[in-house]
Scaffold this motif. Structure first.
Motif, PDB file in Angstrom:
ATOM      1  N   ILE A   1       6.328  -5.471  -1.215  1.00 40.20           N
ATOM      2  CA  ILE A   1       6.539  -4.930   0.123  1.00 40.20           C
ATOM      3  C   ILE A   1       7.952  -5.226   0.592  1.00 40.20           C
ATOM      4  CG2 ILE A   1       5.747  -4.974   2.535  1.00 40.20           C
ATOM      5  CD1 ILE A   1       3.664  -3.860   0.471  1.00 40.20           C
ATOM      6  N   ASN A   2       8.677  -4.179   0.945  1.00 40.79           N
ATOM      7  CA  ASN A   2      10.025  -4.329   1.487  1.00 40.79           C
ATOM      8  C   ASN A   2       9.919  -4.638   2.985  1.00 40.79           C
ATOM      9  OD1 ASN A   2      12.674  -4.262   2.261  1.00 40.79           O
ATOM     10  ND2 ASN A   2      13.045  -2.140   1.638  1.00 40.79           N
ATOM     11  N   THR A   3      10.177  -5.883   3.349  1.00 44.76           N
ATOM     12  CA  THR A   3      10.088  -6.304   4.753  1.00 44.76           C
ATOM     13  C   THR A   3      11.329  -5.909   5.556  1.00 44.76           C
ATOM     14  OG1 THR A   3      10.982  -8.490   4.226  1.00 44.76           O
ATOM     15  CG2 THR A   3       8.565  -8.239   4.196  1.00 44.76           C
ATOM     16  N   ASN A   4      12.262  -5.242   4.899  1.00 51.44           N
ATOM     17  CA  ASN A   4      13.482  -4.770   5.555  1.00 51.44           C
ATOM     18  C   ASN A   4      13.475  -3.249   5.685  1.00 51.44           C
ATOM     19  OD1 ASN A   4      16.066  -5.168   6.721  1.00 51.44           O
ATOM     20  ND2 ASN A   4      17.050  -4.644   4.780  1.00 51.44           N
ATOM     21  N   TRP A   5      12.294  -2.639   5.651  1.00 50.01           N
ATOM     22  CA  TRP A   5      12.161  -1.183   5.714  1.00 50.01           C
ATOM     23  C   TRP A   5      12.864  -0.648   6.956  1.00 50.01           C
ATOM     24  CZ3 TRP A   5      11.527   2.544   2.563  1.00 50.01           C
ATOM     25  CH2 TRP A   5      11.031   3.793   2.957  1.00 50.01           C
ATOM     26  N   HIS A   6      13.541   0.490   6.822  1.00 48.06           N
ATOM     27  CA  HIS A   6      14.343   1.045   7.922  1.00 48.06           C
ATOM     28  C   HIS A   6      13.524   1.372   9.161  1.00 48.06           C
ATOM     29  CE1 HIS A   6      12.977   4.736   5.901  1.00 48.06           C
ATOM     30  NE2 HIS A   6      13.097   5.302   7.071  1.00 48.06           N
TER      31      HIS A   6
ATOM     32  N   PHE B   1       1.740  -0.253   7.739  1.00 46.71           N
ATOM     33  CA  PHE B   1       1.187   0.934   7.089  1.00 46.71           C
ATOM     34  C   PHE B   1       1.554   0.950   5.606  1.00 46.71           C
ATOM     35  CE2 PHE B   1       1.013   5.315   5.696  1.00 46.71           C
ATOM     36  CZ  PHE B   1      -0.216   5.718   6.177  1.00 46.71           C
ATOM     37  N   SER B   2       2.788   0.553   5.303  1.00 50.65           N
ATOM     38  CA  SER B   2       3.221   0.483   3.897  1.00 50.65           C
ATOM     39  C   SER B   2       2.365  -0.497   3.108  1.00 50.65           C
ATOM     40  CB  SER B   2       4.694   0.064   3.803  1.00 50.65           C
ATOM     41  OG  SER B   2       5.529   1.054   4.341  1.00 50.65           O
ATOM     42  N   ILE B   3       2.035  -1.621   3.725  1.00 49.88           N
ATOM     43  CA  ILE B   3       1.171  -2.599   3.062  1.00 49.88           C
ATOM     44  C   ILE B   3      -0.179  -1.950   2.745  1.00 49.88           C
ATOM     45  CG2 ILE B   3      -0.075  -4.788   3.315  1.00 49.88           C
ATOM     46  CD1 ILE B   3       2.288  -5.715   5.136  1.00 49.88           C
ATOM     47  N   GLY B   4      -0.763  -1.302   3.755  1.00 51.20           N
ATOM     48  CA  GLY B   4      -2.047  -0.635   3.557  1.00 51.20           C
ATOM     49  C   GLY B   4      -1.970   0.458   2.513  1.00 51.20           C
ATOM     50  N   HIS B   5      -0.867   1.190   2.500  1.00 57.82           N
ATOM     51  CA  HIS B   5      -0.664   2.270   1.532  1.00 57.82           C
ATOM     52  C   HIS B   5      -0.636   1.719   0.100  1.00 57.82           C
ATOM     53  CE1 HIS B   5       1.169   6.062   0.028  1.00 57.82           C
ATOM     54  NE2 HIS B   5       1.795   5.229  -0.805  1.00 57.82           N
ATOM     55  N   GLU B   6       0.097   0.638  -0.111  1.00 56.09           N
ATOM     56  CA  GLU B   6       0.177   0.061  -1.455  1.00 56.09           C
ATOM     57  C   GLU B   6      -1.161  -0.560  -1.866  1.00 56.09           C
ATOM     58  OE1 GLU B   6       2.530   1.030  -3.253  1.00 56.09           O
ATOM     59  OE2 GLU B   6       3.773   1.735  -1.594  1.00 56.09           O
ATOM     60  N   ILE B   7      -1.868  -1.166  -0.929  1.00 57.09           N
ATOM     61  CA  ILE B   7      -3.228  -1.647  -1.206  1.00 57.09           C
ATOM     62  C   ILE B   7      -4.089  -0.474  -1.653  1.00 57.09           C
ATOM     63  CG2 ILE B   7      -5.350  -2.535  -0.142  1.00 57.09           C
ATOM     64  CD1 ILE B   7      -3.520  -4.293   1.652  1.00 57.09           C
ATOM     65  N   GLY B   8      -3.944   0.647  -0.952  1.00 60.66           N
ATOM     66  CA  GLY B   8      -4.714   1.845  -1.271  1.00 60.66           C
ATOM     67  C   GLY B   8      -4.515   2.299  -2.699  1.00 60.66           C
ATOM     68  N   HIS B   9      -3.284   2.276  -3.168  1.00 61.64           N
ATOM     69  CA  HIS B   9      -3.035   2.662  -4.559  1.00 61.64           C
ATOM     70  C   HIS B   9      -3.884   1.834  -5.522  1.00 61.64           C
ATOM     71  CE1 HIS B   9       0.070   5.677  -4.306  1.00 61.64           C
ATOM     72  NE2 HIS B   9       0.859   4.903  -3.582  1.00 61.64           N
ATOM     73  N   LEU B  10      -3.937   0.529  -5.297  1.00 55.69           N
ATOM     74  CA  LEU B  10      -4.684  -0.333  -6.219  1.00 55.69           C
ATOM     75  C   LEU B  10      -6.190  -0.228  -6.009  1.00 55.69           C
ATOM     76  CD1 LEU B  10      -2.347  -3.443  -6.349  1.00 55.69           C
ATOM     77  CD2 LEU B  10      -2.527  -1.558  -7.957  1.00 55.69           C
ATOM     78  N   MET B  11      -6.629  -0.136  -4.783  1.00 57.96           N
ATOM     79  CA  MET B  11      -8.064  -0.038  -4.508  1.00 57.96           C
ATOM     80  C   MET B  11      -8.632   1.294  -5.000  1.00 57.96           C
ATOM     81  SD  MET B  11      -8.932  -2.941  -3.228  1.00 57.96           S
ATOM     82  CE  MET B  11     -10.549  -2.629  -2.529  1.00 57.96           C
TER      83      MET B  11
ATOM     84  N   VAL C   1       6.182  -0.776  -3.373  1.00 61.78           N
ATOM     85  CA  VAL C   1       5.522  -0.232  -4.557  1.00 61.78           C
ATOM     86  C   VAL C   1       4.288  -1.056  -4.908  1.00 61.78           C
ATOM     87  CG1 VAL C   1       7.627   0.739  -5.567  1.00 61.78           C
ATOM     88  CG2 VAL C   1       6.942  -1.573  -6.162  1.00 61.78           C
ATOM     89  N   SER C   2       3.440  -0.477  -5.733  1.00 70.76           N
ATOM     90  CA  SER C   2       2.278  -1.193  -6.270  1.00 70.76           C
ATOM     91  C   SER C   2       2.386  -1.199  -7.789  1.00 70.76           C
ATOM     92  CB  SER C   2       0.972  -0.536  -5.819  1.00 70.76           C
ATOM     93  OG  SER C   2       0.939   0.820  -6.193  1.00 70.76           O
TER      94      SER C   2
END
Length: 143
Positions: free
Chosen positions: A48-53, A60-70, A38-39
């Motif tokens: 960032i959940n480092t235990n993602w299934h 990609f999740s990291i980039g996605h959450e960055i995207g929300h804030l940017m 989440v962001s």
């Protein structure tokens, strides 16, 4: 070709550095494999959940959450049931795709087709059409 551990770590490090350079504080946690990252707009943090299934999708999740804030999203947390329907999810996905695509180009990577790029960088299948469009737009450039 699938994203290997070394490439995944290098990409994650690059994305986390990008976040920090843009005033975003990343917090890495290991929780339930289906708990989404989440962001948090107010505190400019990404969790960032480092235990993602699907481990290959963590960058990609990291980039996605960055995207929300940017992209200055409203900062509302969406439950899983609404994730695919939220108007702010697609722009965040596209931001992540472009961020990873630019990272790939800067490394001097060359992919002849979008599918190989997606596999190498852990891009989720839902991004197939957007990745294809990105390659079409950039088809005359080598990365």
């Amino acid at each position: 070709m699938k994203i290997n551990d070394r490439n995944k770590e290098e990409l994650q490090d690059a994305l986390l550095t990008f976040a920090k350079n843009h005033g975003i504080s990343p917090v890495l946690i290991s929780v339930d494999p289906y708990y989404p990252s989440v962001s948090l707009k107010q505190s400019r943090k990404i969790i960032i959940n480092t235990n993602w299934h699907n481990e290959s999708e963590i960058p990609f999740s990291i980039g996605h959450e960055i995207g929300h804030l940017m992209l200055d999203d409203r900062g509302v947390i969406y439950l899983k049931s609404f994730a695919g329907k939220c108007s702010e999810e697609k722009p965040a996905d596209l931001y992540a795709l472009k961020l990873i695509y630019d990272y790939s180009k800067n490394r001097g990577d060359y992919f002849e087709d979008p599918g190989t790029f997606m596999q190498c960088y852990g891009i989720p299948e839902r991004m197939a059409e957007a990745t294809k469009a990105l390659f079409e737009h950039d088809k005359d450039l080598y990365f």
